[in-house]
Design a protein around this motif. Sequence first.
Motif, PDB file in Angstrom:
ATOM      1  N   VAL A  26       0.529   7.336   1.083  1.00  0.00           N
ATOM      2  CA  VAL A  26       0.807   6.241   0.152  1.00  0.00           C
ATOM      3  C   VAL A  26       1.664   6.759  -0.987  1.00  0.00           C
ATOM      4  O   VAL A  26       1.255   7.647  -1.746  1.00  0.00           O
ATOM      5  N   GLY A  27       2.883   6.211  -1.105  1.00  0.00           N
ATOM      6  CA  GLY A  27       3.797   6.616  -2.160  1.00  0.00           C
ATOM      7  C   GLY A  27       3.557   5.848  -3.446  1.00  0.00           C
ATOM      8  O   GLY A  27       2.648   5.017  -3.551  1.00  0.00           O
ATOM      9  N   GLU A  28       4.410   6.102  -4.420  1.00  0.00           N
ATOM     10  CA  GLU A  28       4.203   5.528  -5.749  1.00  0.00           C
ATOM     11  C   GLU A  28       4.122   4.009  -5.729  1.00  0.00           C
ATOM     12  O   GLU A  28       3.314   3.409  -6.437  1.00  0.00           O
ATOM     13  N   PHE A  29       4.964   3.365  -4.916  1.00  0.00           N
ATOM     14  CA  PHE A  29       5.016   1.901  -4.920  1.00  0.00           C
ATOM     15  C   PHE A  29       4.482   1.299  -3.612  1.00  0.00           C
ATOM     16  O   PHE A  29       4.743   0.146  -3.303  1.00  0.00           O
ATOM     17  N   ASP A  30       3.723   2.086  -2.877  1.00  0.00           N
ATOM     18  CA  ASP A  30       3.197   1.643  -1.590  1.00  0.00           C
ATOM     19  C   ASP A  30       1.799   1.038  -1.699  1.00  0.00           C
ATOM     20  O   ASP A  30       1.033   1.377  -2.617  1.00  0.00           O
ATOM     21  N   VAL A  31       1.488   0.207  -0.730  1.00  0.00           N
ATOM     22  CA  VAL A  31       0.108  -0.251  -0.543  1.00  0.00           C
ATOM     23  C   VAL A  31      -0.317   0.107   0.880  1.00  0.00           C
ATOM     24  O   VAL A  31       0.467   0.015   1.826  1.00  0.00           O
ATOM     25  N   SER A  70      -6.352  -1.524   0.828  1.00  0.00           N
ATOM     26  CA  SER A  70      -7.418  -0.534   0.659  1.00  0.00           C
ATOM     27  C   SER A  70      -7.032   0.617  -0.269  1.00  0.00           C
ATOM     28  O   SER A  70      -7.881   1.397  -0.689  1.00  0.00           O
ATOM     29  N   GLU A  71      -5.733   0.731  -0.593  1.00  0.00           N
ATOM     30  CA  GLU A  71      -5.289   1.766  -1.519  1.00  0.00           C
ATOM     31  C   GLU A  71      -3.927   1.369  -2.058  1.00  0.00           C
ATOM     32  O   GLU A  71      -3.130   0.742  -1.352  1.00  0.00           O
ATOM     33  N   VAL A  72      -3.650   1.714  -3.306  1.00  0.00           N
ATOM     34  CA  VAL A  72      -2.336   1.429  -3.897  1.00  0.00           C
ATOM     35  C   VAL A  72      -1.798   2.686  -4.556  1.00  0.00           C
ATOM     36  O   VAL A  72      -2.557   3.543  -5.035  1.00  0.00           O
ATOM     37  N   GLY A  73      -0.460   2.797  -4.579  1.00  0.00           N
ATOM     38  CA  GLY A  73       0.177   3.901  -5.263  1.00  0.00           C
ATOM     39  C   GLY A  73       0.115   3.721  -6.773  1.00  0.00           C
ATOM     40  O   GLY A  73      -0.123   2.618  -7.275  1.00  0.00           O
ATOM     41  N   GLY A  75       2.316   3.447  -9.017  1.00  0.00           N
ATOM     42  CA  GLY A  75       3.288   2.547  -9.627  1.00  0.00           C
ATOM     43  C   GLY A  75       3.154   1.100  -9.201  1.00  0.00           C
ATOM     44  O   GLY A  75       3.941   0.245  -9.631  1.00  0.00           O
ATOM     45  N   VAL A  76       2.158   0.788  -8.385  1.00  0.00           N
ATOM     46  CA  VAL A  76       2.005  -0.570  -7.868  1.00  0.00           C
ATOM     47  C   VAL A  76       1.451  -1.492  -8.952  1.00  0.00           C
ATOM     48  O   VAL A  76       0.443  -1.184  -9.600  1.00  0.00           O
ATOM     49  N   THR A  77       2.135  -2.622  -9.137  1.00  0.00           N
ATOM     50  CA  THR A  77       1.709  -3.617 -10.133  1.00  0.00           C
ATOM     51  C   THR A  77       1.388  -4.977  -9.523  1.00  0.00           C
ATOM     52  O   THR A  77       0.780  -5.820 -10.184  1.00  0.00           O
ATOM     53  N   LYS A  78       1.789  -5.197  -8.273  1.00  0.00           N
ATOM     54  CA  LYS A  78       1.661  -6.525  -7.682  1.00  0.00           C
ATOM     55  C   LYS A  78       0.340  -6.743  -6.947  1.00  0.00           C
ATOM     56  O   LYS A  78      -0.087  -7.885  -6.765  1.00  0.00           O
ATOM     57  N   TYR A  79      -0.306  -5.666  -6.529  1.00  0.00           N
ATOM     58  CA  TYR A  79      -1.506  -5.794  -5.712  1.00  0.00           C
ATOM     59  C   TYR A  79      -2.560  -4.793  -6.146  1.00  0.00           C
ATOM     60  O   TYR A  79      -2.253  -3.764  -6.760  1.00  0.00           O
ATOM     61  N   ALA A  80      -3.802  -5.128  -5.797  1.00  0.00           N
ATOM     62  CA  ALA A  80      -4.928  -4.255  -6.104  1.00  0.00           C
ATOM     63  C   ALA A  80      -5.808  -4.138  -4.865  1.00  0.00           C
ATOM     64  O   ALA A  80      -5.731  -4.958  -3.942  1.00  0.00           O
ATOM     65  N   VAL A  81      -6.645  -3.121  -4.849  1.00  0.00           N
ATOM     66  CA  VAL A  81      -7.568  -2.938  -3.733  1.00  0.00           C
ATOM     67  C   VAL A  81      -8.417  -4.199  -3.571  1.00  0.00           C
ATOM     68  O   VAL A  81      -8.932  -4.749  -4.551  1.00  0.00           O
ATOM     69  N   GLY A  82      -8.521  -4.666  -2.345  1.00  0.00           N
ATOM     70  CA  GLY A  82      -9.298  -5.868  -2.054  1.00  0.00           C
ATOM     71  C   GLY A  82      -8.471  -7.124  -1.904  1.00  0.00           C
ATOM     72  O   GLY A  82      -8.980  -8.148  -1.436  1.00  0.00           O
ATOM     73  N   ASP A  83      -7.185  -7.075  -2.269  1.00  0.00           N
ATOM     74  CA  ASP A  83      -6.333  -8.265  -2.149  1.00  0.00           C
ATOM     75  C   ASP A  83      -6.062  -8.578  -0.678  1.00  0.00           C
ATOM     76  O   ASP A  83      -5.894  -7.677   0.155  1.00  0.00           O
ATOM     77  N   ARG A  84      -5.983  -9.865  -0.389  1.00  0.00           N
ATOM     78  CA  ARG A  84      -5.656 -10.351   0.958  1.00  0.00           C
ATOM     79  C   ARG A  84      -4.144 -10.480   1.056  1.00  0.00           C
ATOM     80  O   ARG A  84      -3.522 -11.229   0.305  1.00  0.00           O
ATOM     81  N   VAL A  85      -3.550  -9.766   2.005  1.00  0.00           N
ATOM     82  CA  VAL A  85      -2.090  -9.685   2.045  1.00  0.00           C
ATOM     83  C   VAL A  85      -1.568  -9.807   3.476  1.00  0.00           C
ATOM     84  O   VAL A  85      -2.317  -9.705   4.445  1.00  0.00           O
TER      85      VAL A  85
END
Length: 347
Positions: A26-31, A70-73, A75-85
């Motif tokens: 998982v990179g800086e801006f990855d989910v 289940s995990e965010v980098g 630098g991620v601002t758009k999503y959080a752990v648990g979001d339905r995507v």
Amino acid sequence: MTTVAAYAAPAAKAPLERTTIERRAVGEFDVLIDIKFAGICHSDIHQARDGWRPGTFPMVPGHEIAGVVSEVGPGVTKYAVGDRVGVGCMVDSCRECDNCKAGLEQYCSGGGPVWTYNGTGKDGQPTYGGYSQKIVVDQDYVVRIPDGLSLDVAAPLLCAGITTYSPLRHWNAGPGKKVAVVGLGGLGHVGVKLAHALGAEVTVLSQSLRKKDDGLKLGADHYYATSDPKTFEELAGTFDLILNTVSAPLDFAPYFSLLRTDGSMVNVGLPEEPVQIVLQTLFGNRRSVSSSGIGGIAETQEMLDFCAEHGVGAEIELISAEEINDAYERVLSSDVRYRFVIDTATI
């Protein structure tokens, strides 16, 4: 790197089999997404069997992906752990060309989009799709699935939904417009639902009347068999828009005759064989023929929000991963109503 289970075609036309693949860290801006459901699109079959072009193997198909972050980098601002995507047909693009800047990433002119599978990422590695347990995607190519949509019926919307929604919106389907949908399959059944929800008068044009009851329940106002020559006589000059969802060659001339002045026939099914168009059949009333390819990320999110608001989801048959090969054969036999969705917990 993370090792995950997946189903892959080891070679062109070979049956899919269980295997493992590597997902990038998982990179800086990855989910990191735990995939819950993956739809089976006819394009998966075209590509796994080298129908459109030579593929990259082993190939893990699947671009109708619904899951949970289940995990965010960092630098991620758009999503959080648990979001339905969800993730659709592309996972990156150049981001700098005019089309990308206009929200038309699917038409990226800076080298083309990076396809979710059977493509090559910017790291030079092959991309693997949704017939797997997990996927890592840049946050800018992920969309949010509204709470009003179940993940299983939402998965096919990531391709079938946006593939039909985008042209319906672009060609202004809505109140006062007459729209015909050619084919009531994986694409067509969603197209009927969306055109109805947009307020258009909807007609299904199918080879036979076998699915007529289904078509009317899905929102069609009318249903005609194209095997009956009287259909083309009765409906001549009727439609503002014809949405062709069939991925086999058609004799286009009779369909062009169904268009009103300035009407358009838009093709979203992509046959493996070349098709022929006789220009004289378009001249009469300034008719046009066009095509449309999926949609951009913002438009895909718009489509999902619209579907949640109007209660539009795919009609699905949920299957286990070991049924994928049988499902492929059933798709080719038009023996599904109307989209197979893989429960990825079974991979």
